[in-house]
Motif scaffolding. Structure first.
Motif, PDB file in Angstrom:
ATOM      1  N   VAL A   1       0.847  -1.185   0.000  1.00  0.00           N
ATOM      2  CA  VAL A   1       0.000   0.000   0.000  1.00  0.00           C
ATOM      3  C   VAL A   1       0.883   1.235   0.000  1.00  0.00           C
ATOM      4  O   VAL A   1       1.718   1.411   0.891  1.00  0.00           O
ATOM      5  CB  VAL A   1      -0.934   0.016   1.230  1.00  0.00           C
ATOM      6  CG1 VAL A   1      -1.789   1.278   1.227  1.00  0.00           C
ATOM      7  CG2 VAL A   1      -1.818  -1.229   1.246  1.00  0.00           C
ATOM      8  N   LEU A   2       0.718   2.074  -1.004  1.00  0.00           N
ATOM      9  CA  LEU A   2       1.563   3.251  -1.152  1.00  0.00           C
ATOM     10  C   LEU A   2       0.867   4.490  -0.614  1.00  0.00           C
ATOM     11  O   LEU A   2      -0.347   4.643  -0.776  1.00  0.00           O
ATOM     12  CB  LEU A   2       1.909   3.466  -2.628  1.00  0.00           C
ATOM     13  CG  LEU A   2       2.646   2.321  -3.318  1.00  0.00           C
ATOM     14  CD1 LEU A   2       2.853   2.640  -4.800  1.00  0.00           C
ATOM     15  CD2 LEU A   2       3.983   2.038  -2.642  1.00  0.00           C
ATOM     16  N   LEU A   3       1.631   5.369   0.006  1.00  0.00           N
ATOM     17  CA  LEU A   3       1.105   6.630   0.510  1.00  0.00           C
ATOM     18  C   LEU A   3       1.232   7.669  -0.611  1.00  0.00           C
ATOM     19  O   LEU A   3       2.251   8.333  -0.768  1.00  0.00           O
ATOM     20  CB  LEU A   3       1.886   7.091   1.741  1.00  0.00           C
ATOM     21  CG  LEU A   3       1.368   8.356   2.434  1.00  0.00           C
ATOM     22  CD1 LEU A   3      -0.035   8.151   2.957  1.00  0.00           C
ATOM     23  CD2 LEU A   3       2.306   8.762   3.567  1.00  0.00           C
ATOM     24  N   GLU A   4       0.183   7.729  -1.439  1.00  0.00           N
ATOM     25  CA  GLU A   4       0.197   8.656  -2.562  1.00  0.00           C
ATOM     26  C   GLU A   4      -1.232   9.037  -2.921  1.00  0.00           C
ATOM     27  O   GLU A   4      -2.177   8.310  -2.640  1.00  0.00           O
ATOM     28  CB  GLU A   4       0.892   8.031  -3.776  1.00  0.00           C
ATOM     29  CG  GLU A   4       0.203   6.784  -4.314  1.00  0.00           C
ATOM     30  CD  GLU A   4       0.944   6.161  -5.479  1.00  0.00           C
ATOM     31  OE1 GLU A   4       2.101   6.546  -5.721  1.00  0.00           O
ATOM     32  OE2 GLU A   4       0.354   5.288  -6.136  1.00  0.00           O
ATOM     33  N   LEU A   5      -1.367  10.215  -3.556  1.00  0.00           N
ATOM     34  CA  LEU A   5      -2.677  10.688  -3.974  1.00  0.00           C
ATOM     35  C   LEU A   5      -3.076  10.034  -5.289  1.00  0.00           C
ATOM     36  O   LEU A   5      -2.277   9.954  -6.221  1.00  0.00           O
ATOM     37  CB  LEU A   5      -2.659  12.208  -4.166  1.00  0.00           C
ATOM     38  CG  LEU A   5      -2.714  13.069  -2.903  1.00  0.00           C
ATOM     39  CD1 LEU A   5      -2.531  14.530  -3.265  1.00  0.00           C
ATOM     40  CD2 LEU A   5      -4.030  12.871  -2.179  1.00  0.00           C
ATOM     41  N   GLN A   6      -4.319   9.566  -5.350  1.00  0.00           N
ATOM     42  CA  GLN A   6      -4.838   9.032  -6.600  1.00  0.00           C
ATOM     43  C   GLN A   6      -5.371  10.164  -7.467  1.00  0.00           C
ATOM     44  O   GLN A   6      -5.629  11.263  -6.991  1.00  0.00           O
ATOM     45  CB  GLN A   6      -5.971   8.038  -6.323  1.00  0.00           C
ATOM     46  CG  GLN A   6      -5.524   6.735  -5.711  1.00  0.00           C
ATOM     47  CD  GLN A   6      -6.670   5.744  -5.609  1.00  0.00           C
ATOM     48  OE1 GLN A   6      -7.810   6.116  -5.452  1.00  0.00           O
ATOM     49  NE2 GLN A   6      -6.343   4.467  -5.688  1.00  0.00           N
ATOM     50  N   ASP A   7      -5.529   9.897  -8.751  1.00  0.00           N
ATOM     51  CA  ASP A   7      -6.149  10.847  -9.659  1.00  0.00           C
ATOM     52  C   ASP A   7      -7.551  11.202  -9.141  1.00  0.00           C
ATOM     53  O   ASP A   7      -8.298  10.327  -8.689  1.00  0.00           O
ATOM     54  CB  ASP A   7      -6.253  10.214 -11.052  1.00  0.00           C
ATOM     55  CG  ASP A   7      -7.048  11.068 -12.009  1.00  0.00           C
ATOM     56  OD1 ASP A   7      -6.513  12.086 -12.472  1.00  0.00           O
ATOM     57  OD2 ASP A   7      -8.223  10.725 -12.273  1.00  0.00           O
ATOM     58  N   ASP A   8      -7.893  12.500  -9.198  1.00  0.00           N
ATOM     59  CA  ASP A   8      -9.180  12.954  -8.656  1.00  0.00           C
ATOM     60  C   ASP A   8     -10.363  12.188  -9.233  1.00  0.00           C
ATOM     61  O   ASP A   8     -11.249  11.734  -8.502  1.00  0.00           O
ATOM     62  CB  ASP A   8      -9.370  14.445  -8.939  1.00  0.00           C
ATOM     63  CG  ASP A   8      -8.565  15.332  -7.994  1.00  0.00           C
ATOM     64  OD1 ASP A   8      -7.869  14.774  -7.118  1.00  0.00           O
ATOM     65  OD2 ASP A   8      -8.623  16.566  -8.146  1.00  0.00           O
ATOM     66  N   MET A   9     -10.389  12.058 -10.562  1.00  0.00           N
ATOM     67  CA  MET A   9     -11.541  11.426 -11.202  1.00  0.00           C
ATOM     68  C   MET A   9     -11.650   9.952 -10.818  1.00  0.00           C
ATOM     69  O   MET A   9     -12.759   9.435 -10.624  1.00  0.00           O
ATOM     70  CB  MET A   9     -11.446  11.574 -12.720  1.00  0.00           C
ATOM     71  CG  MET A   9     -12.748  11.281 -13.445  1.00  0.00           C
ATOM     72  SD  MET A   9     -14.110  12.401 -12.986  1.00  0.00           S
ATOM     73  CE  MET A   9     -13.631  13.892 -13.868  1.00  0.00           C
ATOM     74  N   LEU A  10     -10.510   9.282 -10.692  1.00  0.00           N
ATOM     75  CA  LEU A  10     -10.518   7.885 -10.256  1.00  0.00           C
ATOM     76  C   LEU A  10     -11.105   7.777  -8.855  1.00  0.00           C
ATOM     77  O   LEU A  10     -11.905   6.879  -8.557  1.00  0.00           O
ATOM     78  CB  LEU A  10      -9.098   7.316 -10.288  1.00  0.00           C
ATOM     79  CG  LEU A  10      -8.931   5.864  -9.802  1.00  0.00           C
ATOM     80  CD1 LEU A  10      -9.739   4.906 -10.664  1.00  0.00           C
ATOM     81  CD2 LEU A  10      -7.457   5.467  -9.804  1.00  0.00           C
ATOM     82  N   MET A  11     -10.731   8.706  -7.989  1.00  0.00           N
ATOM     83  CA  MET A  11     -11.239   8.714  -6.621  1.00  0.00           C
ATOM     84  C   MET A  11     -12.747   8.971  -6.613  1.00  0.00           C
ATOM     85  O   MET A  11     -13.497   8.368  -5.846  1.00  0.00           O
ATOM     86  CB  MET A  11     -10.519   9.783  -5.811  1.00  0.00           C
ATOM     87  CG  MET A  11     -10.569   9.567  -4.322  1.00  0.00           C
ATOM     88  SD  MET A  11      -9.602   8.119  -3.857  1.00  0.00           S
ATOM     89  CE  MET A  11      -9.988   8.046  -2.109  1.00  0.00           C
ATOM     90  N   MET A  12     -13.198   9.857  -7.491  1.00  0.00           N
ATOM     91  CA  MET A  12     -14.633  10.158  -7.560  1.00  0.00           C
ATOM     92  C   MET A  12     -15.429   8.934  -8.029  1.00  0.00           C
ATOM     93  O   MET A  12     -16.533   8.685  -7.540  1.00  0.00           O
ATOM     94  CB  MET A  12     -14.874  11.338  -8.502  1.00  0.00           C
ATOM     95  CG  MET A  12     -14.371  12.663  -7.956  1.00  0.00           C
ATOM     96  SD  MET A  12     -14.593  13.996  -9.167  1.00  0.00           S
ATOM     97  CE  MET A  12     -13.430  15.211  -8.540  1.00  0.00           C
ATOM     98  N   HIS A  13     -14.876   8.196  -8.978  1.00  0.00           N
ATOM     99  CA  HIS A  13     -15.532   6.960  -9.415  1.00  0.00           C
ATOM    100  C   HIS A  13     -15.659   5.986  -8.239  1.00  0.00           C
ATOM    101  O   HIS A  13     -16.691   5.323  -8.078  1.00  0.00           O
ATOM    102  CB  HIS A  13     -14.737   6.305 -10.541  1.00  0.00           C
ATOM    103  CG  HIS A  13     -15.033   6.858 -11.900  1.00  0.00           C
ATOM    104  ND1 HIS A  13     -16.170   6.532 -12.596  1.00  0.00           N
ATOM    105  CD2 HIS A  13     -14.355   7.741 -12.680  1.00  0.00           C
ATOM    106  CE1 HIS A  13     -16.178   7.176 -13.758  1.00  0.00           C
ATOM    107  NE2 HIS A  13     -15.089   7.914 -13.835  1.00  0.00           N
ATOM    108  N   ARG A  14     -14.622   5.900  -7.416  1.00  0.00           N
ATOM    109  CA  ARG A  14     -14.648   4.992  -6.262  1.00  0.00           C
ATOM    110  C   ARG A  14     -15.698   5.456  -5.244  1.00  0.00           C
ATOM    111  O   ARG A  14     -16.415   4.638  -4.668  1.00  0.00           O
ATOM    112  CB  ARG A  14     -13.270   4.919  -5.613  1.00  0.00           C
ATOM    113  CG  ARG A  14     -12.228   4.226  -6.469  1.00  0.00           C
ATOM    114  CD  ARG A  14     -10.931   4.042  -5.737  1.00  0.00           C
ATOM    115  NE  ARG A  14     -11.089   3.196  -4.560  1.00  0.00           N
ATOM    116  CZ  ARG A  14     -10.119   2.968  -3.678  1.00  0.00           C
ATOM    117  NH1 ARG A  14      -8.929   3.509  -3.833  1.00  0.00           N
ATOM    118  NH2 ARG A  14     -10.330   2.196  -2.638  1.00  0.00           N
TER     119      ARG A  14
END
Length: 368
Positions: A175-188
């Protein structure tokens, strides 16, 4: 007719040879029944009443019926054994207890896994299917005595052992401590809110697709990415509403209604926190405003309401009407949905946008 592709696996040419739309419909209906069964087990584990036993039985019967309709005979036989366990509880021939419910959830997960394997790879393990069948058969034939928790604990250990060994075979990804792409996060986030209720089923994604089509038909008055973000996030604020209100059957009190209405503020604030999504945040905030000024949260009227919110209001209503809800167990047709929307132009919806949305739905019907 099912035929064995090897000693350890089987396939079903009759099913796999069907049109993709039929297979997709089967997958959707099966997932729906599985989600309903899971919801019932959770309620029963929290001292839910006998109504949930009846709903659980119907969900299992639907699973079996779905498989029977598409010729998946080995799964019909298996699910009949699972259904018989629930039938004994339903007929008050045996008590319900947590271990029984946990076994049913594991059994359903195993059936889903086997079906997904069959659809993805063209065959699946007959060893696993037979193992689950034999477990269910042994439990059902345990005599005229009541079911005992230890019987199901033993069966759970056998199924759980299979799952655990399968998971242990692969090393867990780091598990990496990094920000995901905004749109990918919104889909989730959208998927998460849709999983909170069996009546939503991909509703946020459906809304995003329809608002995209409406925006295109209107000549793109709203930035496409901002509108997509708003469509995905417009109901995410509902996840902060208490479960007792979110899934309440029947009318809401005035106080409960106020709590529900707060979801537009929560969703818009989340988008503002992302940064760079100010227009999407405004769309989410405005999407329950009415064209006549009697909406919420600010009582905006006509062109005061963001154009993206006026689009989303139409699409959100359309999705609500054409999906099942807790107060009705059926889906209404696309035509009845568009008829209801047209009946509320000028009061609830922008008339020009509704006229264009009619064209979007006509094209959708033609494609279907």
């Amino acid at each position: 007719m099912n035929t064995a592709s090897s000693v350890d696996s089987f396939t079903c040419p009759e099913f796999l040879g069907m049109e993709r739309t039929i297979i997709d419909d089967f997958v959707d209906c099966t997932r729906e029944a599985c989600e309903e069964a899971e919801a019932c087990v959770k309620e029963l584990n929290n001292d839910g009443g006998t109504a949930y036993v009846h709903r659980l039985f119907r969900a299992m019967h639907s699973l079996k019926g779905n498989c029977q309709m598409v010729g998946l005979t080995p799964f019909v036989e298996l699910l009949h054994r699972v259904e018989e366990i629930v039938a004994r509880v339903r007929a008050e021939q045996a008590p319900y207890f947590r271990e029984l419910g946990e076994f049913l959830l594991l059994a359903i997960d195993e059936v889903e896994d086997l079906l997904n394997d069959l659809i993805a790879n063209g065959s699946t393990s007959d060893v696993r299917r037979k193992k689950l069948y034999e477990l269910c058969d042994a439990l059902q034939k345990s005599g005229n005595q009541d079911f005992q928790p230890q019987q199901f604990k033993d069966a759970i250990a056998l199924l759980d052992g299979k799952v655990s060994s399968k998971e242990a075979s692969g090393k867990a990804p780091k598990v990496l401590l990094e920000l995901q792409d905004d749109m990918l996060m919104m889909h989730r986030f959208a998927q998460q809110i849709d999983h909170l209720s069996i009546y939503r089923k991909n509703r946020s994604e459906q809304a995003a697709q329809l608002t995209e089509s409406l925006n295109e038909a209107l000549g793109f008055p709203v930035d496409a990415r901002q509108l997509q973000a708003a469509s995905l996030m417009h109901d995410v604020g509902m996840s902060f509403i208490p479960h007792s209100i979110f899934n309440k059957e029947g009318g809401l009190s005035r106080e409960e209604l106020k709590i529900v209405q707060e979801h537009v503020v929560t969703g818009s604030q989340m988008l503002l926190r992302f940064g760079g999504w100010d227009e999407a945040a405004r769309i989410v905030l405005d999407h329950h405003e009415r064209y006549d000024g009697y909406g919420y949260p600010n009582g905006l009227k006509g062109q005061e309401i963001h154009a993206g919110a006026r689009m989303l209001a139409i699409v959100d209503t359309f999705c609500s009407i054409t999906n099942e809800r807790s107060d009705r167990s059926y889906k209404r047709s696309l035509l009845s949905a568009i008829s209801e929307i047209n009946a509320n132009i000028e009061s609830q919806f922008d008339p020009r946008m509704v006229e264009t949305f009619n064209d979007v739905v006509r094209k959708l019907i033609a494609r279907q």
